[in-house]
Design an enzyme around this catalytic site. Structure first.
Site, PDB file in Angstrom:
ATOM      1  N   GLY A 157      -5.084  49.803  -3.592  1.00 28.90           N
ATOM      2  CA  GLY A 157      -4.762  49.181  -2.308  1.00 28.90           C
ATOM      3  C   GLY A 157      -3.305  49.337  -1.912  1.00 28.90           C
ATOM      4  O   GLY A 157      -2.603  50.201  -2.428  1.00 28.90           O
ATOM      5  N   HIS A 212      -1.434  53.691   1.998  1.00 32.34           N
ATOM      6  CA  HIS A 212      -0.421  54.444   2.750  1.00 32.34           C
ATOM      7  C   HIS A 212      -0.960  55.842   3.014  1.00 32.34           C
ATOM      8  O   HIS A 212      -2.113  56.135   2.655  1.00 32.34           O
ATOM      9  CB  HIS A 212       0.910  54.468   1.978  1.00 32.34           C
ATOM     10  CG  HIS A 212       0.785  54.931   0.556  1.00 32.34           C
ATOM     11  ND1 HIS A 212       0.460  56.221   0.229  1.00 32.34           N
ATOM     12  CD2 HIS A 212       0.897  54.257  -0.620  1.00 32.34           C
ATOM     13  CE1 HIS A 212       0.402  56.340  -1.094  1.00 32.34           C
ATOM     14  NE2 HIS A 212       0.655  55.158  -1.635  1.00 32.34           N
ATOM     15  N   HIS A 240      -2.884  57.824   0.357  1.00 33.10           N
ATOM     16  CA  HIS A 240      -4.297  57.470   0.198  1.00 33.10           C
ATOM     17  C   HIS A 240      -5.139  58.092   1.329  1.00 33.10           C
ATOM     18  O   HIS A 240      -6.252  58.566   1.102  1.00 33.10           O
ATOM     19  CB  HIS A 240      -4.471  55.947   0.235  1.00 33.10           C
ATOM     20  CG  HIS A 240      -3.759  55.201  -0.862  1.00 33.10           C
ATOM     21  ND1 HIS A 240      -2.776  54.274  -0.608  1.00 33.10           N
ATOM     22  CD2 HIS A 240      -3.890  55.243  -2.211  1.00 33.10           C
ATOM     23  CE1 HIS A 240      -2.340  53.766  -1.747  1.00 33.10           C
ATOM     24  NE2 HIS A 240      -2.990  54.342  -2.749  1.00 33.10           N
ATOM     25  N   MET A 270       5.448  58.846  -1.409  1.00 31.90           N
ATOM     26  CA  MET A 270       4.875  57.559  -0.971  1.00 31.90           C
ATOM     27  C   MET A 270       4.233  56.864  -2.152  1.00 31.90           C
ATOM     28  O   MET A 270       3.581  57.497  -2.987  1.00 31.90           O
ATOM     29  CB  MET A 270       3.850  57.795   0.127  1.00 31.90           C
ATOM     30  CG  MET A 270       4.505  58.202   1.402  1.00 31.90           C
ATOM     31  SD  MET A 270       3.395  58.041   2.786  1.00 31.90           S
ATOM     32  CE  MET A 270       4.463  58.687   4.064  1.00 31.90           C
TER      33      MET A 270
HETATM   34  P1  AMP Z   1      -2.870  53.954  -6.347  1.00 34.03           P
HETATM   35  O1  AMP Z   1      -3.448  53.064  -5.288  1.00 34.03           O
HETATM   36  O2  AMP Z   1      -1.382  54.006  -6.334  1.00 34.03           O
HETATM   37  O3  AMP Z   1      -3.468  53.686  -7.708  1.00 34.03           O
HETATM   38  O4  AMP Z   1      -3.310  55.424  -5.956  1.00 34.03           O
HETATM   39  C1  AMP Z   1      -4.636  55.757  -5.665  1.00 34.03           C
HETATM   40  C2  AMP Z   1      -4.750  57.265  -5.524  1.00 34.03           C
HETATM   41  O5  AMP Z   1      -3.864  57.715  -4.497  1.00 34.03           O
HETATM   42  C3  AMP Z   1      -4.339  57.999  -6.815  1.00 34.03           C
HETATM   43  O6  AMP Z   1      -5.202  59.107  -7.006  1.00 34.03           O
HETATM   44  C4  AMP Z   1      -2.933  58.432  -6.503  1.00 34.03           C
HETATM   45  O7  AMP Z   1      -2.533  59.574  -7.221  1.00 34.03           O
HETATM   46  C5  AMP Z   1      -3.029  58.725  -5.018  1.00 34.03           C
HETATM   47  N1  AMP Z   1      -1.699  58.684  -4.397  1.00 34.03           N
HETATM   48  C6  AMP Z   1      -0.777  57.690  -4.522  1.00 34.03           C
HETATM   49  N2  AMP Z   1       0.366  58.022  -3.869  1.00 34.03           N
HETATM   50  C7  AMP Z   1       0.163  59.262  -3.352  1.00 34.03           C
HETATM   51  C8  AMP Z   1       0.959  60.156  -2.576  1.00 34.03           C
HETATM   52  N3  AMP Z   1       2.202  59.858  -2.209  1.00 34.03           N
HETATM   53  N4  AMP Z   1       0.419  61.339  -2.214  1.00 34.03           N
HETATM   54  C9  AMP Z   1      -0.839  61.667  -2.580  1.00 34.03           C
HETATM   55  N5  AMP Z   1      -1.646  60.866  -3.305  1.00 34.03           N
HETATM   56  C10 AMP Z   1      -1.166  59.684  -3.689  1.00 34.03           C
END
Ligand code: AMP
Length: 282
Positions: free
Chosen positions: A31, A34, A37, A184
């Site tokens: 969650g 951004h 995601h 991000m």
């Molecule tokens: P998180 O909510 O941070 O656990 O991320 C969920 C998914 O979004 C994971 O697969 C992350 O690698 C991906 N993600 C997070 N930040 C970025 C970003 N800046 N660019 C691309 N994918 C991202």
């Protein structure tokens, strides 16, 4: 957009979709959504009939003293963003249902989880692999989408899918950055304005590593020293690690003569930030 909170409801909906012959693209997240995601959601939409997005701040991937309780949570904003991004099903399981009393089963990917972030976040990848396998079993996706920003996590999931013969395609997407290059991340909200400026040093260090390789440097010690110098020039920054490693095994490399991954983790204020880039030599 349908919102589902119970595991059995999610399971039932996925079974119906599968019976109807529809493909499911799955984007697991914690969650505080951004643009990073959203690119995963966009890709999942292009490649599947239905997109499931999960939001679950997974308690077992946080060590004691880490930011589980302060992790940013904004359900209303996330629901709006998910719906506007074209998510079909938003899955919001509860920690009580995911890990009821008596829960005892964990997934441990060995080797690659002991390097880089694994040295600093004990039990982290065990928590990640466990929750992702549970979510895969509940959602039953055809494809699941992960960001390269969390490169080691993506590798751990690919390893698990391979080793445990899961019939799921893991699709990875490049890192989405702010205009000044900062990757991000939901954790960027921890940064105050001064720390936000310091945080760009991660990107500057990675860019420098790319430039040095482009200009013919192959000695990773020299590149890492220069990256370290850039980060240390920010007094607010504390380095956990800077590594130039094999992109498959994550083992450190001395001399670059093929593909190499530059990866780093730096603490700035209350935020532990990670970033990486691929350094290619043909
Ligand atoms: P998180 O909510 O941070 O656990 O991320 C969920 C998914 O979004 C994971 O697969 C992350 O690698 C991906 N993600 C997070 N930040 C970025 C970003 N800046 N660019 C691309 N994918 C991202």
């Amino acid at each position: 957009m349908k919102i589902i909170t119970s595991i059995s409801d999610m399971h039932k909906v996925s079974l119906v979709l599968k019976r109807e012959g529809r493909t499911i693209g799955f984007v697991p997240t914690m969650g505080a959504l951004h643009k990073g995601h959203v690119t995963l959601i966009d890709k999942a939409k292009r490649e599947n009939n239905k997109v499931v997005l999960s939001i679950f701040v997974n308690p077992i991937q946080f060590a004691p003293g880490e930011d589980y309780h302060s992790y940013p949570r904004d359900k209303e904003r996330d629901e709006i963003m998910a719906s506007q991004s074209g998510v079909d099903i938003l899955f919001l399981p509860s920690a009580d249902e995911m890990y009821p009393d008596g829960y005892e089963t964990f997934v441990n990917v060995e080797g690659i989880t002991e390097l880089l972030c694994g040295k600093f976040r004990h039990g982290h990848f065990k928590g990640v692999a466990t929750v992702v396998l549970k979510l895969f079993n509940i959602v039953m996706p055809d494809r699941a989408y992960f960001g390269e920003k969390d490169y080691q996590q993506m590798l751990v999931i690919k390893r698990m899918v391979n080793d445990l013969n899961l019939n799921i395609d893991i699709v990875s997407m490049p890192t989405i950055r702010e205009e000044d290059g900062l990757a991000m991340s939901s954790r960027n909200t921890y940064l105050d304005s001064g720390e936000r400026v310091s945080a760009v040093s991660l990107y500057k260090a990675l860019k420098t590593s790319e430039d040095m390789v482009k200009n013919g440097e192959r000695d990773t010690m020299k590149i890492i020293n220069e990256m370290e110098r850039i980060i240390r020039s920010e007094t607010a920054a504390k380095i956990d690690y800077i590594s130039i490693c094999d992109p498959d095994t994550l083992k450190d490399i001395k001399t670059i003569n093929g593909r190499a991954l530059a990866a780093l983790s730096v603490r700035i204020g209350n935020a532990r930030l990670i970033d990486n880039c691929m350094l290619g030599v043909k």
